[in-house]
Write a protein that holds these residues in place. Structure first.
Motif, PDB file in Angstrom:
ATOM      1  N   ASP A 150       0.841  -1.198   0.000  1.00  9.55           N
ATOM      2  CA  ASP A 150       0.000   0.000   0.000  1.00  9.55           C
ATOM      3  C   ASP A 150       0.879   1.251   0.000  1.00  9.55           C
ATOM      4  OD1 ASP A 150      -2.281   1.504  -0.047  1.00  9.55           O
ATOM      5  OD2 ASP A 150      -2.930   1.031   1.982  1.00  9.55           O
ATOM      6  N   GLY A 151       0.638   2.123  -0.953  1.00  9.21           N
ATOM      7  CA  GLY A 151       1.435   3.323  -1.106  1.00  9.21           C
ATOM      8  C   GLY A 151       2.589   3.159  -2.074  1.00  9.21           C
ATOM      9  N   VAL A 152       2.814   1.915  -2.517  1.00 14.08           N
ATOM     10  CA  VAL A 152       3.936   1.629  -3.425  1.00 14.08           C
ATOM     11  C   VAL A 152       3.442   1.047  -4.746  1.00 14.08           C
ATOM     12  CG1 VAL A 152       6.070   0.302  -3.731  1.00 14.08           C
ATOM     13  CG2 VAL A 152       5.525   1.315  -1.510  1.00 14.08           C
ATOM     14  N   ILE A 153       2.717  -0.081  -4.672  1.00 21.16           N
ATOM     15  CA  ILE A 153       2.177  -0.658  -5.906  1.00 21.16           C
ATOM     16  C   ILE A 153       0.672  -0.415  -6.028  1.00 21.16           C
ATOM     17  CG2 ILE A 153       4.006  -2.365  -6.089  1.00 21.16           C
ATOM     18  CD1 ILE A 153       2.013  -4.476  -5.095  1.00 21.16           C
ATOM     19  N   ASP A 202       7.515   3.164   0.732  1.00 21.58           N
ATOM     20  CA  ASP A 202       7.053   4.558   0.839  1.00 21.58           C
ATOM     21  C   ASP A 202       7.214   5.111   2.248  1.00 21.58           C
ATOM     22  OD1 ASP A 202       4.884   2.858   1.815  1.00 21.58           O
ATOM     23  OD2 ASP A 202       3.650   4.668   1.817  1.00 21.58           O
ATOM     24  N   ARG A 203       7.714   4.284   3.175  1.00 25.16           N
ATOM     25  CA  ARG A 203       7.877   4.739   4.556  1.00 25.16           C
ATOM     26  C   ARG A 203       9.334   4.623   4.975  1.00 25.16           C
ATOM     27  NH1 ARG A 203       2.626   3.837   8.159  1.00 25.16           N
ATOM     28  NH2 ARG A 203       4.099   4.579   9.733  1.00 25.16           N
ATOM     29  N   LEU A 210       7.432   8.152  -3.812  1.00 30.78           N
ATOM     30  CA  LEU A 210       6.717   9.262  -3.183  1.00 30.78           C
ATOM     31  C   LEU A 210       5.198   9.186  -3.372  1.00 30.78           C
ATOM     32  CD1 LEU A 210       9.213  12.115  -4.160  1.00 30.78           C
ATOM     33  CD2 LEU A 210       9.176  10.692  -2.100  1.00 30.78           C
ATOM     34  N   THR A 211       4.678   7.970  -3.646  1.00 31.75           N
ATOM     35  CA  THR A 211       3.236   7.797  -3.825  1.00 31.75           C
ATOM     36  C   THR A 211       2.529   7.428  -2.520  1.00 31.75           C
ATOM     37  OG1 THR A 211       3.761   5.553  -4.591  1.00 31.75           O
ATOM     38  CG2 THR A 211       3.273   7.211  -6.277  1.00 31.75           C
ATOM     39  N   GLY A 212       3.285   7.431  -1.409  1.00 32.63           N
ATOM     40  CA  GLY A 212       2.689   7.023  -0.138  1.00 32.63           C
ATOM     41  C   GLY A 212       2.896   8.025   0.969  1.00 32.63           C
TER      42      GLY A 212
END
Length: 306
Positions: A29-32, A245-246, A265-267
């Motif tokens: 979540d936040g990556v793919i 993303d973290r 940077l999508t998360g």
């Protein structure tokens, strides 16, 4: 490729990085994907990595899904993945209790049905799933009935977390031979629109405070999650890339295990936060500085297609 960290990845540098690795670990979540939508281009990135002979794995701290549930979600979103490639904390905590702890007994579970399923898949029985309603007075709570064959307390995300569950965990953990394991320490779960809800770390800290004991954790940034992958698939740390993303979980895991790291940077995290860590002079915060960053993993497409 040595030198400064937190470098924007593009062009020839991206090709060099991909050529230097055999395996890629992705947070989910936040990556793919974000929520129930795939990140644009992400399924194609995964597909091309595999076509280039890379081993691809998915590592997530979310304990509410089994490996099969993750594969089903990925299939719906256009990803081609197998259960063997998925390492979530529901699965990893079961493996930890079975192989590292060599648990002989039952688990008191503060967690999800997915955790129950993964425990049972390795032959570990559990008690505690679902609501545990309060009854009686404080003396009753201190003498709550306990199952004698419970030998471990496992804490994951539990929407039914309550005072009575906290109390029951405390009573089990007063037995010094009772093991204490947590899936992860994420304190907040970010949602779309900038909102958030409390994460498993809040529940785990509550149990730790009550029991006056520290739990062993299996999720990122604990190296056990990487060890799960490496021991099963003979992944060489120096030729492995962690994409997340973290900074505090994904990038720290990579740092802890000697992996190359890529922040997307999508998360959750930002380049500004990474740069602040880099300038801090704090050794722990230095572990939360990625080697590279991209706006989105779709930025890898030119290097994979070229």
């Amino acid at each position: 490729m040595a030198g400064s960290k937190c470098v924007r990845l593009s062009g020839e540098l991206a090709k060099q990085l991909l050529a230097s690795v055999d395996s890629v670990l992705f947070d989910c979540d936040g990556v793919i994907w974000r929520g129930d939508q795939a990140i644009p281009g992400a399924p194609r990135v995964i597909e091309l990595l595999k076509e280039h002979g890379k081993k691809v794995f998915f590592v997530t701290n979310n304990s509410t899904k089994t490996r099969k549930m993750y594969v089903d979600k990925m299939s719906t979103l256009g990803f081609n993945a197998s259960e063997d490639e998925v390492f979530g904390t529901a699965y990893c905590s079961a493996i930890y209790l079975k192989t590292v702890c060599k648990l002989q007994g039952k688990v008191y579970l503060i967690g999800s049905n997915a955790m129950k399923q993964e425990l049972e898949a390795v032959g570990i029985q559990q008690t505690g799933l679902g609501p545990d309603h309060i009854f009686g007075k404080q003396t009753d709570w201190a003498n709550v009935p306990l199952e004698p064959d419970v030998k471990a307390v496992l804490v994951g995300f539990d929407e039914h977390f309550s005072y009575m569950k906290l109390n029951r965990a405390l009573q089990y953990l007063t037995r010094m031979d009772c093991l204490f394991v947590g899936t992860n320490r994420d304190t907040r779960l970010p949602l779309e629109g900038g909102t958030a809800v409390p994460g498993t770390g809040c529940l785990l800290q509550a149990v730790e405070t009550a029991a006056q004991r520290q739990a062993a954790t299996v999720g990122k940034p604990s190296r056990f999650m990487f060890d799960c992958v490496a021991s099963k698939f003979h992944v060489e740390p120096g030729r492995c890339l962690m994409v997340g993303d973290r900074l505090d979980t994904d990038i720290m895991l990579g740092s802890n295990c000697g992996l190359k790291t890529l922040l997307t940077l999508t998360g959750v995290s930002t380049v500004a936060e990474a740069e602040a860590n880099q300038k801090s002079g704090c050794s722990e915060r230095q572990g939360m500085v990625p080697d590279y960053y991209v706006e989105s993993i779709a930025d890898l497409l030119p290097a994979l297609q070229g």
